[in-house]
Design a protein around this motif. Structure first.
Motif, PDB file in Angstrom:
ATOM      1  N   LEU A  98      75.108  67.442  -2.559  1.00  0.00           N
ATOM      2  CA  LEU A  98      74.988  67.626  -1.114  1.00  0.00           C
ATOM      3  C   LEU A  98      73.755  68.461  -0.779  1.00  0.00           C
ATOM      4  O   LEU A  98      73.087  68.196   0.231  1.00  0.00           O
ATOM      5  N   ARG A  99      73.425  69.435  -1.584  1.00  0.00           N
ATOM      6  CA  ARG A  99      72.206  70.216  -1.350  1.00  0.00           C
ATOM      7  C   ARG A  99      70.963  69.332  -1.547  1.00  0.00           C
ATOM      8  O   ARG A  99      69.980  69.454  -0.796  1.00  0.00           O
ATOM      9  N   GLN A 100      70.987  68.465  -2.536  1.00  0.00           N
ATOM     10  CA  GLN A 100      69.860  67.549  -2.735  1.00  0.00           C
ATOM     11  C   GLN A 100      69.674  66.629  -1.525  1.00  0.00           C
ATOM     12  O   GLN A 100      68.549  66.440  -1.032  1.00  0.00           O
ATOM     13  N   LEU A 101      70.788  66.059  -1.055  1.00  0.00           N
ATOM     14  CA  LEU A 101      70.707  65.175   0.108  1.00  0.00           C
ATOM     15  C   LEU A 101      70.268  65.941   1.362  1.00  0.00           C
ATOM     16  O   LEU A 101      69.519  65.418   2.194  1.00  0.00           O
ATOM     17  N   SER A 102      70.733  67.164   1.494  1.00  0.00           N
ATOM     18  CA  SER A 102      70.317  67.990   2.635  1.00  0.00           C
ATOM     19  C   SER A 102      68.824  68.294   2.569  1.00  0.00           C
ATOM     20  O   SER A 102      68.153  68.367   3.612  1.00  0.00           O
ATOM     21  N   LEU A 103      68.312  68.476   1.354  1.00  0.00           N
ATOM     22  CA  LEU A 103      66.884  68.710   1.191  1.00  0.00           C
ATOM     23  C   LEU A 103      66.074  67.522   1.704  1.00  0.00           C
ATOM     24  O   LEU A 103      65.004  67.691   2.305  1.00  0.00           O
ATOM     25  N   LEU A 104      66.579  66.299   1.515  1.00  0.00           N
ATOM     26  CA  LEU A 104      65.888  65.115   2.040  1.00  0.00           C
ATOM     27  C   LEU A 104      65.814  65.156   3.568  1.00  0.00           C
ATOM     28  O   LEU A 104      64.775  64.843   4.163  1.00  0.00           O
ATOM     29  N   SER A 105      66.922  65.539   4.195  1.00  0.00           N
ATOM     30  CA  SER A 105      66.934  65.611   5.660  1.00  0.00           C
ATOM     31  C   SER A 105      66.009  66.711   6.167  1.00  0.00           C
ATOM     32  O   SER A 105      65.333  66.535   7.189  1.00  0.00           O
ATOM     33  N   LEU A 106      65.963  67.828   5.476  1.00  0.00           N
ATOM     34  CA  LEU A 106      65.113  68.944   5.898  1.00  0.00           C
ATOM     35  C   LEU A 106      63.632  68.650   5.681  1.00  0.00           C
ATOM     36  O   LEU A 106      62.781  69.290   6.297  1.00  0.00           O
ATOM     37  N   SER A 107      63.330  67.677   4.821  1.00  0.00           N
ATOM     38  CA  SER A 107      61.925  67.367   4.511  1.00  0.00           C
ATOM     39  C   SER A 107      61.218  66.618   5.626  1.00  0.00           C
ATOM     40  O   SER A 107      60.019  66.373   5.540  1.00  0.00           O
ATOM     41  N   THR A 108      61.932  66.239   6.658  1.00  0.00           N
ATOM     42  CA  THR A 108      61.306  65.488   7.755  1.00  0.00           C
ATOM     43  C   THR A 108      60.436  66.372   8.646  1.00  0.00           C
ATOM     44  O   THR A 108      59.632  65.859   9.422  1.00  0.00           O
ATOM     45  N   SER A 109      60.572  67.686   8.536  1.00  0.00           N
ATOM     46  CA  SER A 109      59.785  68.599   9.372  1.00  0.00           C
ATOM     47  C   SER A 109      59.121  69.649   8.493  1.00  0.00           C
ATOM     48  O   SER A 109      59.804  70.326   7.715  1.00  0.00           O
ATOM     49  N   PRO A 110      57.792  69.815   8.595  1.00  0.00           N
ATOM     50  CA  PRO A 110      57.105  70.820   7.770  1.00  0.00           C
ATOM     51  C   PRO A 110      57.585  72.243   8.034  1.00  0.00           C
ATOM     52  O   PRO A 110      57.554  73.089   7.143  1.00  0.00           O
ATOM     53  N   SER A 111      58.053  72.498   9.262  1.00  0.00           N
ATOM     54  CA  SER A 111      58.461  73.857   9.602  1.00  0.00           C
ATOM     55  C   SER A 111      59.734  74.283   8.872  1.00  0.00           C
ATOM     56  O   SER A 111      60.040  75.483   8.801  1.00  0.00           O
ATOM     57  N   THR A 112      60.477  73.332   8.338  1.00  0.00           N
ATOM     58  CA  THR A 112      61.736  73.652   7.656  1.00  0.00           C
ATOM     59  C   THR A 112      61.569  73.744   6.141  1.00  0.00           C
ATOM     60  O   THR A 112      62.569  73.874   5.425  1.00  0.00           O
ATOM     61  N   LEU A 113      60.344  73.687   5.661  1.00  0.00           N
ATOM     62  CA  LEU A 113      60.120  73.636   4.216  1.00  0.00           C
ATOM     63  C   LEU A 113      59.621  74.960   3.639  1.00  0.00           C
ATOM     64  O   LEU A 113      59.071  74.984   2.544  1.00  0.00           O
ATOM     65  N   THR A 114      59.815  76.034   4.343  1.00  0.00           N
ATOM     66  CA  THR A 114      59.508  77.341   3.777  1.00  0.00           C
ATOM     67  C   THR A 114      60.640  77.782   2.853  1.00  0.00           C
ATOM     68  O   THR A 114      61.802  77.364   3.026  1.00  0.00           O
ATOM     69  N   TYR A 115      60.306  78.616   1.897  1.00  0.00           N
ATOM     70  CA  TYR A 115      61.326  79.090   0.962  1.00  0.00           C
ATOM     71  C   TYR A 115      62.471  79.777   1.701  1.00  0.00           C
ATOM     72  O   TYR A 115      63.647  79.552   1.411  1.00  0.00           O
ATOM     73  N   SER A 116      62.128  80.620   2.650  1.00  0.00           N
ATOM     74  CA  SER A 116      63.160  81.395   3.346  1.00  0.00           C
ATOM     75  C   SER A 116      64.093  80.488   4.142  1.00  0.00           C
ATOM     76  O   SER A 116      65.320  80.679   4.121  1.00  0.00           O
ATOM     77  N   HIS A 117      63.548  79.484   4.838  1.00  0.00           N
ATOM     78  CA  HIS A 117      64.392  78.596   5.626  1.00  0.00           C
ATOM     79  C   HIS A 117      65.272  77.733   4.729  1.00  0.00           C
ATOM     80  O   HIS A 117      66.465  77.532   5.009  1.00  0.00           O
ATOM     81  N   LEU A 118      64.724  77.214   3.631  1.00  0.00           N
ATOM     82  CA  LEU A 118      65.508  76.371   2.730  1.00  0.00           C
ATOM     83  C   LEU A 118      66.616  77.169   2.048  1.00  0.00           C
ATOM     84  O   LEU A 118      67.737  76.662   1.889  1.00  0.00           O
ATOM     85  N   GLN A 119      66.320  78.393   1.660  1.00  0.00           N
ATOM     86  CA  GLN A 119      67.361  79.220   1.047  1.00  0.00           C
ATOM     87  C   GLN A 119      68.525  79.445   2.003  1.00  0.00           C
ATOM     88  O   GLN A 119      69.697  79.372   1.618  1.00  0.00           O
ATOM     89  N   SER A 120      68.184  79.696   3.285  1.00  0.00           N
ATOM     90  CA  SER A 120      69.227  79.932   4.273  1.00  0.00           C
ATOM     91  C   SER A 120      69.994  78.661   4.589  1.00  0.00           C
ATOM     92  O   SER A 120      71.237  78.674   4.663  1.00  0.00           O
ATOM     93  N   ALA A 121      69.280  77.534   4.778  1.00  0.00           N
ATOM     94  CA  ALA A 121      69.929  76.281   5.163  1.00  0.00           C
ATOM     95  C   ALA A 121      70.803  75.714   4.053  1.00  0.00           C
ATOM     96  O   ALA A 121      71.799  75.023   4.326  1.00  0.00           O
ATOM     97  N   LEU A 122      70.445  76.008   2.789  1.00  0.00           N
ATOM     98  CA  LEU A 122      71.185  75.448   1.655  1.00  0.00           C
ATOM     99  C   LEU A 122      72.084  76.469   0.965  1.00  0.00           C
ATOM    100  O   LEU A 122      72.705  76.151  -0.062  1.00  0.00           O
TER     101      LEU A 122
END
Length: 291
Positions: A98-122
């Motif tokens: 589920l974290r892998q699939l969520s990473l695909l959805s988050l990859s649609t926007s560059p603003s969501t690809l920071t380490y801090s945002h990904l750590q929080s979202a996942l």
């Protein structure tokens, strides 16, 4: 079709076949757990549509949660799972997928690809855990990405088409595509206008250069013609003077041409006239002596 997507569909095929025999709610719920835990299963829309699995949402709240869980795996994210109460507990393979699939959805926007945002979202505990997740997704063929520890970002260049569309998303997607199409048409129109302007300027510049070339050619031709005429005039004048000089020399040699003698300077003219007067005096004296 994308190879990873085809592989995921092939992996799901066996669970679609098993769903035909999962006639009880318990067996259907177990099949959901198996499908979401199995390797290479990343698409679930066809499994959601099978009758025995679709029946879970109406049996009871307990079993309806499995249907909701399968929906989240199909088009939701880790945040959706975390915010939805009374969902089944995930196993480690399920949580990782589920974290892998969520990473695909988050990859649609560059603003969501920071380490801090990904750590929080996942809900990942460390940067190391995030990097391991990204690496596992890359090796699974889910996306193409590079880690940038210096900038604390994940640079994603491509994503496999493994996320299903949730119900009601198609009209929104069509609107997005229409907006994108209109923007492309506008940009193409602007580019064509700029190309036409450049061509018009280039044509005008060539015309101006050609006019300048013609003007220079005319000036050069006029100069050459004037130079040739000047040389002819000089030749005529030189020939006339030469003829006059020859005629003068001839008159001097024959003794003719008193007019030519008059052309001498004043001193020469005085001597000539004096000589004439002297000759007359001698002739008169000779006549008196003889008489």
């Amino acid at each position: 079709m994308d190879p990873v997507q085809q592989k995921a569909l092939n992996a799901l095929e066996s669970f679609i076949i098993l769903s035909k025999s999962a006639t009880s709610p318990r067996s259907a719920a177990d099949l959901v757990n198996q499908a979401t835990s199995a390797p290479n299963t990343y698409v679930f829309a066809e499994l959601l549509q099978t009758p025995n699995i679709a029946a879970l949402k109406t049996v009871s709240a307990e079993y309806a949660s499995y249907y909701t869980l399968l929906q989240i795996f199909s088009w939701g994210t880790w945040a959706d799972y975390s915010s939805t109460p009374k969902l089944p507990q995930l196993s480690d393979p399920q949580a990782h997928k589920l974290r892998q699939l969520s990473l695909l959805s988050l990859s649609t926007s560059p603003s969501t690809l920071t380490y801090s945002h990904l750590q929080s979202a996942l809900s990942l505990p460390s940067v190391r855990a995030l990097e391991d997740l990204v690496i596992s997704a890359v090796y699974a063929g889910l996306l193409t990405a590079k880690l940038d520890p210096k900038s604390q970002r994940v640079d994603v260049s491509s994503v496999s088409p493994l996320r299903d569309l949730c119900p009601g998303r198609v009209p929104q997607l069509v609107q997005t595509l229409n907006t994108w199409d209109a923007r492309c048409v506008t940009v193409l129109g602007e580019l064509e206008a700029q190309v036409a302007e450049v061509k018009a300027k280039a044509l005008e510049r060539r015309k101006r250069e050609r006019r300048d070339e013609v003007a220079v050619e005319k000036l050069v031709a006029r100069g050459e013609k004037g130079k040739a005429g000047s040389q002819d005039e000089k030749g005529k004048v030189g020939g006339k003077r030469g003829a006059q000089e020859v005629a003068g020399d001839k008159g001097l040699l024959t003794g003719d041409g008193n007019d030519e003698m008059d052309l001498d300077d004043g001193k020469g003219l005085g001597r000539t006239r004096g000589a004439k007067r002297g000759g007359g005096v001698i002739k008169n004296a000779a006549k008196r002596m003889m008489g």
